[in-house]
Motif scaffolding. Structure first.
Motif, short mmCIF file in Angstrom:
data_model
loop_
_atom_site.label_atom_id
_atom_site.label_comp_id
_atom_site.label_asym_id
_atom_site.label_seq_id
_atom_site.Cartn_x
_atom_site.Cartn_y
_atom_site.Cartn_z
N LEU A 108 0.92 -1.60 -0.29
CA LEU A 108 -0.05 0.33 -0.42
C LEU A 108 0.77 1.16 0.20
CD1 LEU A 108 -2.98 -0.69 2.69
CD2 LEU A 108 -3.09 -0.74 -0.30
N VAL A 109 1.65 1.39 1.22
CA VAL A 109 2.63 2.38 1.08
C VAL A 109 3.36 2.55 -0.53
CG1 VAL A 109 5.05 3.61 2.32
CG2 VAL A 109 3.13 2.67 3.42
N ASN A 110 3.82 1.89 -0.84
CA ASN A 110 4.39 1.39 -2.24
C ASN A 110 3.79 1.77 -3.70
OD1 ASN A 110 7.56 0.48 -2.78
ND2 ASN A 110 6.90 -0.56 -1.12
N LEU A 111 2.70 1.81 -3.41
CA LEU A 111 1.98 2.14 -4.28
C LEU A 111 1.30 3.89 -3.98
CD1 LEU A 111 -0.69 -0.71 -4.93
CD2 LEU A 111 1.07 0.47 -6.81
N LEU A 112 0.99 4.34 -3.16
CA LEU A 112 1.13 5.66 -2.58
C LEU A 112 2.34 6.44 -3.35
CD1 LEU A 112 -0.82 5.10 0.66
CD2 LEU A 112 -1.75 5.94 -1.10
N ILE A 113 3.40 6.02 -3.18
CA ILE A 113 4.53 6.95 -3.73
C ILE A 113 4.79 6.90 -4.54
CG2 ILE A 113 7.03 6.65 -3.23
CD1 ILE A 113 7.29 5.52 -0.74
N PHE A 114 4.59 5.52 -5.42
CA PHE A 114 4.70 5.41 -7.24
C PHE A 114 3.54 6.68 -7.17
CE2 PHE A 114 2.48 3.58 -10.47
CZ PHE A 114 3.17 3.67 -11.91
N PHE A 115 2.00 6.25 -7.10
CA PHE A 115 1.10 7.67 -7.53
C PHE A 115 1.07 8.34 -6.85
CE2 PHE A 115 -2.30 4.04 -6.24
CZ PHE A 115 -1.34 2.73 -7.36
N SER A 116 2.35 9.14 -6.25
CA SER A 116 2.45 10.63 -6.11
C SER A 116 3.78 10.49 -7.43
CB SER A 116 2.73 10.61 -4.33
OG SER A 116 4.71 10.45 -4.00
N LEU A 117 4.25 10.66 -7.51
CA LEU A 117 5.33 10.36 -8.85
C LEU A 117 4.23 10.63 -9.68
CD1 LEU A 117 8.24 8.49 -8.20
CD2 LEU A 117 7.83 10.59 -7.14
N MET A 118 3.76 10.15 -10.05
CA MET A 118 2.94 9.61 -11.24
C MET A 118 2.24 10.75 -11.63
SD MET A 118 4.47 7.40 -12.62
CE MET A 118 3.68 7.34 -14.56
N ALA A 119 1.34 11.96 -10.25
CA ALA A 119 0.18 12.71 -10.37
C ALA A 119 0.40 13.94 -10.70
CB ALA A 119 0.34 12.79 -9.40
N THR A 120 0.06 15.00 -11.81
CA THR A 120 0.92 15.93 -11.58
C THR A 120 -0.16 17.45 -11.19
OG1 THR A 120 -1.25 15.99 -13.71
CG2 THR A 120 0.95 14.83 -14.44
N GLN A 121 -1.17 16.77 -10.66
CA GLN A 121 -2.12 17.87 -10.06
C GLN A 121 -0.77 18.47 -8.63
OE1 GLN A 121 -5.33 17.03 -9.80
NE2 GLN A 121 -6.07 16.79 -11.63
N PRO A 122 -0.71 19.41 -7.75
CA PRO A 122 -0.17 19.66 -6.61
C PRO A 122 -0.50 19.29 -6.07
CG PRO A 122 0.14 21.54 -8.06
CD PRO A 122 -0.59 21.03 -8.90
N ASN A 123 -1.87 19.37 -5.31
CA ASN A 123 -2.83 18.96 -4.79
C ASN A 123 -2.88 17.52 -4.95
OD1 ASN A 123 -3.81 21.29 -3.73
ND2 ASN A 123 -6.00 21.41 -4.89
N ARG A 124 -2.73 16.41 -5.63
CA ARG A 124 -3.35 15.29 -5.76
C ARG A 124 -1.70 14.42 -5.05
NH1 ARG A 124 -5.40 10.78 -6.93
NH2 ARG A 124 -4.82 8.87 -7.99
N ILE A 125 -0.62 15.58 -5.38
CA ILE A 125 1.15 14.87 -4.64
C ILE A 125 0.82 14.86 -3.74
CG2 ILE A 125 3.29 15.27 -4.85
CD1 ILE A 125 2.51 16.59 -8.02
N ASN A 126 0.83 16.02 -2.78
CA ASN A 126 0.36 16.46 -1.91
C ASN A 126 -0.11 15.56 -0.45
OD1 ASN A 126 1.96 18.30 -2.16
ND2 ASN A 126 0.86 20.31 -1.76
N ILE A 127 -1.89 15.01 -1.10
CA ILE A 127 -2.04 14.44 -0.43
C ILE A 127 -1.69 12.67 -0.14
CG2 ILE A 127 -4.66 12.24 -0.76
CD1 ILE A 127 -6.05 15.51 -1.69
N LEU A 128 -1.72 12.33 -1.55
CA LEU A 128 -1.13 10.88 -1.53
C LEU A 128 0.33 10.62 -0.72
CD1 LEU A 128 -1.28 10.92 -5.22
CD2 LEU A 128 -2.39 9.21 -4.07
N ARG A 129 1.02 11.66 -0.63
CA ARG A 129 2.49 11.39 -0.15
C ARG A 129 1.68 11.95 1.59
NH1 ARG A 129 6.09 16.56 -3.22
NH2 ARG A 129 6.72 14.74 -4.67
N ALA A 130 0.46 12.66 1.97
CA ALA A 130 0.66 12.90 3.29
C ALA A 130 -0.24 10.90 3.84
CB ALA A 130 -0.50 14.33 2.81
N MET A 131 -0.95 10.83 2.52
CA MET A 131 -1.09 9.47 2.72
C MET A 131 0.38 8.56 3.53
SD MET A 131 -4.20 9.79 0.36
CE MET A 131 -4.69 7.86 0.78
#
Length: 540
Positions: free
Chosen positions: A175-198
C-alpha cells in the motif's frame, strides 16, 4: 562507458532502476537492514513497468526487467545457502526470482487488458499475496522472503501481527509503495500532496498503534504462570562431528551442560534438533542408547522434563504398510525416516512429534511423481541429511503437566505462521523451537531464522524457547523481545523464565485470512480485466 555502448540509453536506465529496486529490498532485510526501505523498494520497478506499458512492450520484456530486480534481492539476502550446497543456492535464487517475476508478468498483462489502473494494481497486490501464500503451502515451499518477514527485528512496529500475521505486513508494504508511486505519477500539486501525506500516515499509523498495544512482559516472575527452562546449545559441527559422534557422547555432553545452571525450579530441559543423530529404530526406543542417556538426566533431575531432537526410523516389511513418504531400502524392505522431537516427562509416557514442514529436496522430493522420471534421485540439499522424511498430519503438543503444554517446533516449521497457530489451537502455552542452523555457517541465515521466531511470538502471543545446535539459542517474550541469547558457535546453556499464555489471538484463530482475501481480489480483478479484453476484441 562500456554499458553505454553496449545497451541503448533507455534500456540502461530501466536496468538501473531495476537494480535499485533489488538493492532497496535487500538493504531493508533482517538482520542487517532498515525496513523503512521496504516502503520504497518496489517504486523504481513500478516506474519501469509503467514506462513499458506506455511503450506498448510485451509482457515478456517486463519479465526480464523484473527478474533483474528479484535476482539482486534474492542473491544478497539468501546467498548463504551456498555454504550448504552451491547447486541448492543457484536453484533457489533462480527459481524464486523467476516466480516473483511471473507476478509482474501477469500484472503487466492485466495492465494491458484493463483500462482501469485500479483493477491492475489491485491485481498486483492480490497476486503477490497469493504468491506468498503459495510459498507457504506447495511442495517447493520457500517463504523466507515473504515481505511481512522484513520487520522481524523491528518487533516494536508490528505488535498488530497478532491480528493479521505477516500478511498484514505484506499488505502494508504494498500500500505504501503504491501511494508513493502514484504521487510520483500525479501531475496536480494538490493530489501529489494528498498522496504523500497518505503515504506518511500509512507508515506511521500502524507503528503508532503497535506502540499503543505493546504488551509489557518485563518480568516473567510478576505473572502467576511461568516456566523455567534450561536451553542447551551443544555446538556440534554438523559437517565434521554430528554424524561422526555417538548418542552416548552427546548424552554425556548434554548432562554436563545441564549441571552448569539447572536449579530445583527448572521444569524443562530443551536440546536442539537431531541432537541424537545415530538413527534410532522408533520401535526400539525404550532400549536405545538415546533413551538411556535421557533416563540418566531424568534420574538425576526427577522433576524436570526433557525435550530434544532425534533421528528416528521405522522398518517396514509389509508392502501394504508403505506410505507416500516411505523410502525403499532393498527388495522386501522399506523404511520411514523421521526428523523428530521426543518428550520424556516425569510421570507420563514418552511422546513423539515428527517434523511435518520439510526442507525442499533434503527432506522432501517435491512432486516426485512428475520430477523423478526427469531428475532421477537428485536432491536439492539445503542443509541436513538426504532422505525423504515421513510427516504427521496433526500438530501435537507435549504435556509437561495437566496445566503446562509445549509446542514442539522443528527448525524450518518456525517460518510458518498459520502452521504454528495449529499448536496454539491445540492448547500449547509456549513454543519450543529446536533447530540446527550450522549448515549455513556464520552468515545471515541463522540470524534471519532467529528473527523469524520473534514473529511467531507476536502472532501467537506465546513465549519462545529456542535451542539451536550451534546458535543462536534464545528466550523470547510474547511481544518479540529477546530476554537472553547465546551466540553462534558458543557451547553452553541459558536459564530463562518465561510466561505461559492461554489467550488465543485473532490470528491464531483465523489464520492467513488476509491472504485468502487477497487471492479472491486477485482472481476477481483478473476476471474483470479479461472481460475488458474480450469486449475490446468485439468492438474491433
Amino acid at each position: 562507458m562500456f554499458l553505454d555502448k553496449l545497451l541503448p540509453k533507455k534500456v540502461l536506465q530501466k536496468l538501473t532502476y531495476c537494480v535499485l529496486s533489488g538493492l532497496l529490498l535487500a538493504l531493508a532485510w533482517p538482520t542487517y537492514g532498515f525496513p523503512l526501505l521496504l516502503f520504497l523498494g518496489f517504486v523504481p520497478l513500478l516506474l519501469v513497468e509503467y514506462q513499458l506499458l506506455l511503450e506498448n512492450k510485451k509482457s515478456s520484456v517486463v519479465l526480464g526487467y523484473a527478474f533483474t530486480t528479484f535476482l539482486v534481492w534474492n542473491s544478497i539476502t539468501t546467498f548463504w545457502i551456498y555454504y550448504s550446497t552451491a547447486f541448492g543456492m543457484v536453484f533457489a535464487l533462480l527459481v524464486n526470482s523467476l516466480l516473483m517475476s511471473l507476478v509482474f508478468f501477469l500484472f503487466h498483462k492485466v495492465h494491458h487488458w484493463s483500462h482501469n489502473n485500479r483493477i491492475a494494481y489491485i491485481f498486483l497486490v492480490g497476486c503477490w499475496i497469493g504468491f506468498e501464500y503459495m510459498h507457504l503451502h506447495w511442495e517447493f515451499s520457500w517463504p523466507w522472503l515473504n515481505l511481512g518477514n522484513g520487520f522481524a527485528t523491528y518487533y516494536q512496529w508490528i505488535q498488530w501481527y497478532e491480528y493479521t500475521g505477516t500478511f498484514g505486513g505484506t499488505l502494508w508494504v504494498w500500500l505504501v509503495n503504491l501511494l508513493i508511486f502514484f504521487s510520483l505519477m500525479a501531475t496536480q500539486p494538490n493530489r501529489i500532496n494528498i498522496l504523500r501525506a497518505m503515504a506518511v500516515s500509512f507508515v506511521l499509523l500502524p507503528i503508532g498503534v503497535s506502540y499503543l498495544i505493546f504488551p509489557d512482559y518485563a518480568s516473567a516472575e510478576t505473572k502467576e504462570e511461568y516456566i523455567e527452562t534450561l536451553i542447551l546449545q551443544p555446538n556440534i559441527n554438523p559437517y565434521t562431528e554430528k554424524y561422526n559422534t555417538t548418542d552416548k557422547r552427546v548424552g554425556d555432553l548434554l548432562l554436563k551442560l545441564t549441571e552448569e545452571k539447572i536449579t530445583s525450579n527448572t521444569q524443562l530441559i530443551l536440546a536442539p534438533e537431531t541432537v541424537f543423530a545415530d538413527g534410532t529404530n522408533i520401535d526400539s526406543w525404550p532400549f536405545s542408547v538415546a533413551k538411556r542417556q535421557v533416563e540418566e538426566l531424568k534420574n538425576k533431575y526427577p522433576n524436570t522434563a526433557f525435550i530434544g531432537g532425534i533421528s528416528f526410523y521405522k522398518l517396514i516389511k509389509d508392502e501394504a504398510k508403505i506410505e507416500q513418504q516411505t523410502n525403499f531400502a532393498r527388495p522386501g524392505l522399506w523404511f520411514n525416516d523421521y526428523n523428530s522431537a521426543v518428550a520424556v516427562v516425569p510421570g507420563r509416557e514418552d511422546a513423539f512429534y515428527h517434523k511435518s514442514k520439510l526442507v525442499v529436496g533434503v527432506e522432501n522430493f517435491p512432486y516426485q511423481d512428475w520430477l523423478k522420471p526427469i531428475l532421477g534421485n537428485i536432491m536439492i540439499d539445503l542443509g541436513g541429511t538426504v532422505a525423504m522424511k515421513t510427516t504427521q498430519p496433526e500438530r501435537s503438543v507435549f504435556e509437561l503437566t495437566d496445566q503446562t503444554k509445549v509446542a514442539p517446533i522443528i527448525c524450518y516449521e518456525s517460518v510458518y505462521g498459520e502452521y504454528v497457530g495449529g499448536y496454539v489451537n491445540n492448547q500449547a502455552q509456549i513454543l519450543a523451537i529446536i533447530t540446527n542452523d550450522a549448515w549455513w555457517e556464520d552468515t545471515q541465515g541463522h540470524q534471519q531464522h532467529l528473527s523469524y521466531a520473534r514473529l511467531r511470538a507476536i502472532e501467537q502471543r506465546r513465549s519462545v524457547v529456542r535451542s539451536a545446535n550451534t546458535g543462536i539459542s534464545a528466550g523470547i517474550l510474547p511481544n518479540g523481545e529477546i530476554t537472553q541469547k547465546l551466540g553462534y558457535e558458543k557451547q553452553g546453556s541459558l536459564l530463562v523464565n518465561l510466561p505461559l499464555e492461554n489467550k488465543i489471538t485473532f490470528y491464531a484463530r483465523f489464520g492467513d485470512y488476509v491472504a485468502r482475501i487477497g487471492i479472491f481480489l486477485a482472481v476477481f480483478s483478473f476476471l474483470l480485466a479479461l472481460s475488458q479484453k474480450f469486449r475490446d476484441k468485439k468492438i474491433k
